[in-house]
Design a protein around this motif. Sequence first.
Motif, mmCIF file in Angstrom:
data_model
loop_
_atom_site.group_PDB
_atom_site.id
_atom_site.type_symbol
_atom_site.label_atom_id
_atom_site.label_comp_id
_atom_site.label_asym_id
_atom_site.label_seq_id
_atom_site.Cartn_x
_atom_site.Cartn_y
_atom_site.Cartn_z
ATOM 1 N N PRO A 1 -37.745 -62.269 22.860
ATOM 2 C CA PRO A 1 -36.915 -61.103 22.563
ATOM 3 C C PRO A 1 -35.879 -60.832 23.645
ATOM 4 O O PRO A 1 -35.917 -61.409 24.732
ATOM 5 C CB PRO A 1 -37.937 -59.965 22.498
ATOM 6 N N THR A 2 -34.970 -59.934 23.337
ATOM 7 C CA THR A 2 -33.952 -59.484 24.280
ATOM 8 C C THR A 2 -34.330 -58.112 24.815
ATOM 9 O O THR A 2 -34.837 -57.265 24.078
ATOM 10 C CB THR A 2 -32.573 -59.400 23.591
ATOM 11 N N VAL A 3 -34.074 -57.896 26.099
ATOM 12 C CA VAL A 3 -34.408 -56.628 26.756
ATOM 13 C C VAL A 3 -33.125 -55.907 27.169
ATOM 14 O O VAL A 3 -32.189 -56.530 27.673
ATOM 15 C CB VAL A 3 -35.276 -56.870 28.012
ATOM 16 N N LEU A 4 -33.111 -54.589 26.943
ATOM 17 C CA LEU A 4 -32.069 -53.724 27.503
ATOM 18 C C LEU A 4 -32.757 -52.796 28.496
ATOM 19 O O LEU A 4 -33.688 -52.066 28.140
ATOM 20 C CB LEU A 4 -31.382 -52.901 26.416
ATOM 21 N N HIS A 5 -32.324 -52.828 29.747
ATOM 22 C CA HIS A 5 -32.969 -52.056 30.811
ATOM 23 C C HIS A 5 -31.955 -51.089 31.412
ATOM 24 O O HIS A 5 -30.978 -51.500 32.044
ATOM 25 C CB HIS A 5 -33.493 -53.020 31.889
ATOM 26 N N LEU A 6 -32.174 -49.783 31.193
ATOM 27 C CA LEU A 6 -31.357 -48.738 31.811
ATOM 28 C C LEU A 6 -32.145 -48.163 32.981
ATOM 29 O O LEU A 6 -33.267 -47.671 32.798
ATOM 30 C CB LEU A 6 -31.028 -47.629 30.812
ATOM 31 N N ASP A 7 -31.561 -48.232 34.169
ATOM 32 C CA ASP A 7 -32.289 -47.836 35.376
ATOM 33 C C ASP A 7 -31.441 -46.890 36.214
ATOM 34 O O ASP A 7 -30.250 -47.139 36.423
ATOM 35 C CB ASP A 7 -32.643 -49.085 36.198
ATOM 36 N N GLY A 8 -32.074 -45.832 36.698
ATOM 37 C CA GLY A 8 -31.365 -44.897 37.561
ATOM 38 C C GLY A 8 -31.189 -45.389 38.979
ATOM 39 O O GLY A 8 -30.502 -44.739 39.782
ATOM 40 N N ASP A 9 -31.794 -46.530 39.314
ATOM 41 C CA ASP A 9 -31.736 -47.062 40.674
ATOM 42 C C ASP A 9 -31.154 -48.473 40.661
ATOM 43 O O ASP A 9 -31.733 -49.385 40.066
ATOM 44 C CB ASP A 9 -33.127 -47.079 41.296
ATOM 45 N N GLU A 10 -30.029 -48.648 41.313
ATOM 46 C CA GLU A 10 -29.338 -49.945 41.302
ATOM 47 C C GLU A 10 -30.152 -51.041 41.977
ATOM 48 O O GLU A 10 -30.203 -52.176 41.491
ATOM 49 C CB GLU A 10 -27.980 -49.809 41.989
ATOM 50 N N GLU A 11 -30.791 -50.720 43.100
ATOM 51 C CA GLU A 11 -31.579 -51.719 43.819
ATOM 52 C C GLU A 11 -32.752 -52.208 42.986
ATOM 53 O O GLU A 11 -33.019 -53.409 42.886
ATOM 54 C CB GLU A 11 -32.081 -51.148 45.145
ATOM 55 N N TYR A 12 -33.468 -51.270 42.372
ATOM 56 C CA TYR A 12 -34.613 -51.648 41.553
ATOM 57 C C TYR A 12 -34.188 -52.420 40.309
ATOM 58 O O TYR A 12 -34.876 -53.336 39.863
ATOM 59 C CB TYR A 12 -35.418 -50.421 41.153
ATOM 60 N N LEU A 13 -33.050 -52.038 39.737
ATOM 61 C CA LEU A 13 -32.561 -52.768 38.569
ATOM 62 C C LEU A 13 -32.286 -54.219 38.924
ATOM 63 O O LEU A 13 -32.626 -55.134 38.166
ATOM 64 C CB LEU A 13 -31.296 -52.109 38.020
ATOM 65 N N GLU A 14 -31.683 -54.445 40.081
ATOM 66 C CA GLU A 14 -31.387 -55.814 40.514
ATOM 67 C C GLU A 14 -32.670 -56.624 40.666
ATOM 68 O O GLU A 14 -32.741 -57.791 40.269
ATOM 69 C CB GLU A 14 -30.618 -55.779 41.838
ATOM 70 N N ILE A 15 -33.707 -56.004 41.240
ATOM 71 C CA ILE A 15 -35.000 -56.674 41.386
ATOM 72 C C ILE A 15 -35.564 -57.031 40.020
ATOM 73 O O ILE A 15 -36.053 -58.149 39.792
ATOM 74 C CB ILE A 15 -35.993 -55.766 42.149
ATOM 75 N N CYS A 16 -35.496 -56.093 39.078
ATOM 76 C CA CYS A 16 -36.038 -56.336 37.745
ATOM 77 C C CYS A 16 -35.259 -57.414 36.999
ATOM 78 O O CYS A 16 -35.850 -58.255 36.310
ATOM 79 C CB CYS A 16 -36.053 -55.037 36.946
ATOM 80 N N LEU A 17 -33.938 -57.400 37.122
ATOM 81 C CA LEU A 17 -33.129 -58.407 36.432
ATOM 82 C C LEU A 17 -33.438 -59.816 36.933
ATOM 83 O O LEU A 17 -33.466 -60.778 36.153
ATOM 84 C CB LEU A 17 -31.642 -58.095 36.598
#
Length: 287
Positions: free
Chosen positions: A105-121
């Motif tokens: 599947p495809t994931v869309l991830h909206l994150d309030g924290d840029e650093e954490y989003l980068e880690i998750c991506l």
Amino acid sequence: MVRYKIGDIVSRKSYNNDIIFKVIDVKEEEDKISYILKGTNFRIIADSPEDDLEQSSEEEFIKQNESVDKRVMDIVKDKDNLFRGEEVRNKKKSKKNIRRFGMAPTVLHLDGDEEYLEICLKAYKSIGLRAFGKVVPEIEQSRLVQEYLNRYKPDILVLTGHDSVVKDCNNFKSLDSYRNSKYFAEAVRKARQFESSYDELVIFAGACQSYYEEIIKAGANYATSPYRILVHALDPVLVCEKIAFTSITKFLSPKEVLQNTITGEKGVGGLETRGQYREGSPPSPYN
């Protein structure tokens, strides 16, 4: 005079220096100075008076990171298969299924924290999941979620960032007792207006100490935090990983999904959810 500056690494004496934070803002009102803090490993945001803070050394920062990293590795066990879905791994190893292929599947991830989003991506990429990530402040997620759902058409939606129980909270059943839970719940409701099926759109929402019951009630498949504890930055990815690499013919129990997380059932909870991996056959001989 301001003692700490933005970017400094600190801990709170009143909490026995249990969590290391980064200073992200300084507020000065008359003679009172307070600091806005962000967890370095956990999805919590907090405020603190200056006299409760203590500068953390680089050694303490490294020590806590190593402790958290060990917990992550205790979950994933095998470095060569970091985050990779066990069911899909086993099928790929099976000679009987050598002629199979599949679609994740495809994931869309909206994150309030840029650093954490980068880690998750980076984590999504490492497990072979196609993921679109957007930095969206928690308060803005409900306004923008339908726009992004329409643009990216994901199978799994993650809504996260930071949260916490407010100081001197005496009512855990009020949204006003949480810093950002009302925004997560409203964003989930907007997402469910876009797609009402829990099978067609799987939703994970929340952060540290979030109002779990209200977010589930709003329409999330999985949410944080049943026991109002801290959750790790990668917990959303680990929930997605289990669901994404489980066959669409199977329903996963919460117990099966939560075994894949770092904080377990005290940090994350949810509903029976259909897997999102579609097998195909036969593969093209030209691949």
